[in-house]
Design an enzyme around this catalytic site. Structure first.
Site: not given
Length: 620
Positions: A207, A25, A86, A185
């Protein structure tokens, strides 16, 4: 006698040996690596027993630091310590400069449009920086598992576009990792829960991270994970909760909101601590400077209610896009640290009429799901572990057609991998080349979509307009990466492109494009109709002009010619107007007034073709 198997040196098969594969992850704030050990899939700890690796990299003159030690140095060495890299993956230099003071780095321009950050070790790209995080996780896994990895499944946000996915794969390659699959994800979270519970039915993956919110609707059937729809809000997360509490503190204490950066960070740290304590307590004492106060859970819930409501609105939209009803959802999986807030869990449960699944740590569930999929792809299948993952693309893919229109070839939410083809033709007589412009987006006009790539198809045999047949094929692989090819069917000439832009869409741009498409659906439809009528009118004008030039003197009298030219002039005058109905009506008038002329031309052509031939010759 028994037959002996002979193998090359060092290649002797070991039937009981397990191939080592992991799930990673790669998060904005924190990253994890997980694997199957002793029959249990779990995150792998470092030498201090910590499973979470902060996504921070610090470059020093004598080496590189990754993780907690790097994050702690951010205040004293901000230019050489990169956090949340990211956010920069798949973006261009112009994109990141728009973030301004949020990024205290010194950016440099490289050969590509990718942003480079100046460090004591020279300019570093987001891909290289991400590779340091992945390399650290790979080394941790190899030390813990006691061998080399055959590969890894790396998770990416569902909204990551082609450029961002490609950048992630490039980072893994630099880190010495073989990427078995890029996995969305939300799908990874569904894998983690679906296998453990042997779940079947429609599942929602909620999420809520620190800065973004994603919702995915999946259908689980006998090991098949099919993503029906994705959505979310890329400007919503736990950070908003912190800012809401910080605002409350300033209001209660009478403090100024105009704070220097260091004081802002200190205030937000106090707010975050209060938020986390309220997950277990009904009230918490808050101290800020000389002020002391008490924040109750009820007051906290009132502060965050607008943000939670926004997430629920996105959930309803995703359910609607998936084609199912709320009542059909059989499970809700909670992912992300912000889902620890009791109010979030309660409101999500009320929306779906279900108790959300929280058995697996929301910070670890994605890595665990990726590790389960990695086991399958590495060939370490166990009974009942057969999986088929059917992800979807987040935005429609298509190409430009005449009039600046976006022709969608693969609609958004189409299951991948997928291949779609569509036939096109030439616009002008004798056209021997065609420009293929690949686009991504939901709007009708290319100006409102994102350009991905351009390439040319040359060598088309010269024919009259509309006679050539060009087949354009779009292929999206299991990682969500796109390739496009074009082929002229009669000659076989072909051209293709692997879409690998140097930067891609930001999460915010994707969300904005989706919102714009919903809000502008009516005006887009009108704009498309106008462009189509303009293209039809232009084609008719060119055809009539060519016919009059070729046969007007022979087949038209003066009165007919004047009438046709008058109608052509009127249509030309309307071409640049915004009146689609008037253009369509005038196009019909010109067609009607030239019908007789077209019939005479056809008769003349047929007579010329038959001249001097006998009936028996034609029959033969």
């Amino acid at each position: 006698m028994a037959l002996l198997q002979i193998a090359e040196p060092g290649q002797s098969p070991q039937p009981h040996q397990r191939r080592l594969a992991v799930g990673i992850d790669l998060g904005t704030t924190n990253s994890l690596v997980a694997a199957l050990r002793s029959g249990v899939t779990a995150p792998l700890p470092d030498s201090q027993g910590e499973v979470i690796l902060p996504s921070a990299v610090r470059y020093r003159p004598d080496g590189v630091e990754v993780g907690a030690v790097a994050r702690q140095a951010a205040a004293i060495d901000p230019f050489n310590t990169i956090i949340s890299v990211k956010r920069l993956m798949g973006r261009g230099l112009a994109d990141v400069k728009q973030l301004g003071v949020q990024l205290p780095y010194r950016f440099a321009e490289g050969e590509s449009q990718m942003p480079f950050i100046e460090t004591v070790q020279g300019p570093k790209s987001p891909v290289e920086i991400s590779a340091e995080i992945l390399r650290s996780l790979r080394q941790r896994a190899e030390q813990t598992l006691g061998g080399d990895l055959v590969g890894a499944v790396i998770t990416v946000p569902a909204y990551f576009d082609d450029a961002q996915r490609q950048a992630t794969k490039d980072a893994a390659r630099i880190a010495g990792l073989n990427v078995l699959r890029l996995l969305n994800e939300p799908t990874a979270a569904a894998v983690a829960y679906g296998l453990d519970r042997q779940a079947e039915g429609v599942v929602a993956i909620y999420d809520l991270g620190g800065g973004t919110f994603d919702i995915s609707i999946l259908r689980l059937t006998k090991g098949v994970f099919e993503v029906l729809a994705t959505g979310g809000d890329t400007a919503l997360g736990g950070d908003d909760f912190d800012h809401a509490i910080a605002g409350w503190i300033l209001q209660q204490s009478g403090g100024s909101s105009d704070l220097p950066p260091s004081a802002q960070r200190a205030l937000l740290r106090v707010a975050c601590d209060a938020k986390e304590q309220l997950s277990d307590s009904a009230a918490v004492e808050v101290a800020y400077g000389d002020w002391r106060g008490v924040l109750t859970r009820q007051a906290f819930e009132s502060l965050i209610e607008p943000f939670v409501a926004r997430s629920l609105k996105a959930c309803r939209r995703a359910v609607r896009d998936s084609g199912v009803e709320l009542e059909e959802v059989t499970a809700v999986v909670m992912v992300g640290g912000s889902t620890r807030v009791p109010y979030v869990r309660r409101m999500v449960g009320e929306l779906f009429g279900l108790e959300p699944l929280t058995d697996i740590d929301p910070d670890e569930v994605v890595a665990i799901g990726a590790a389960i999929q990695a086991e399958t792809l590495a060939g370490n299948n166990r009974d009942g572990d057969q999986l088929l993952l059917l992800d979807v693309i987040p935005l429609s893919l298509g190409l430009e057609t005449m009039g600046g229109l976006m022709e969608k070839i693969i609609p958004r939410n189409t299951t991948i991998p997928v291949a779609r083809a569509q036939d096109f033709t030439t616009y002008k007589d004798g056209q021997t080349a065609m420009m293929i412009h690949v686009l991504q987006g939901e709007r009708e006009l290319i100006a409102d979509c994102r350009s991905l790539a351009r390439f040319e198809l040359r060598g088309i045999p010269p024919m009259v307009a509309g006679a050539a047949k060009i087949r354009v094929t779009f292929q999206v692989d299991a990682d969500g990466l796109l390739s496009v090819s074009a082929r002229e069917l009669s000659s076989g000439v072909e051209a293709s492109v692997q879409v690998k832009p140097s930067y891609g869409l930001t999460d915010g741009e994707i969300a904005r494009m989706l919102e714009d498409s919903f809000r502008s659906a009516g005006s887009d439809k009108q704009a498309r109709a106008l462009r189509e009528h303009q293209v039809d009118a232009q084609r008719l004008l060119e055809a009539v002009e060519a016919a009059v030039a070729a046969d007007g003197d022979r087949l038209l009298d003066d009165e007919e010619r004047v009438a046709i030219e008058a109608q052509m002039a009127e249509l030309r005058a309307l071409l640049d107007s915004q009146d689609a109905a008037a253009i369509e009506q005038q196009t019909r008038r010109l067609t009607q007034i030239t019908d007789a002329f077209a019939a005479r031309r056809l008769d003349s052509t047929v007579k010329a073709a038959l001249a001097g031939r006998r009936l028996n010759d034609i029959e033969e």
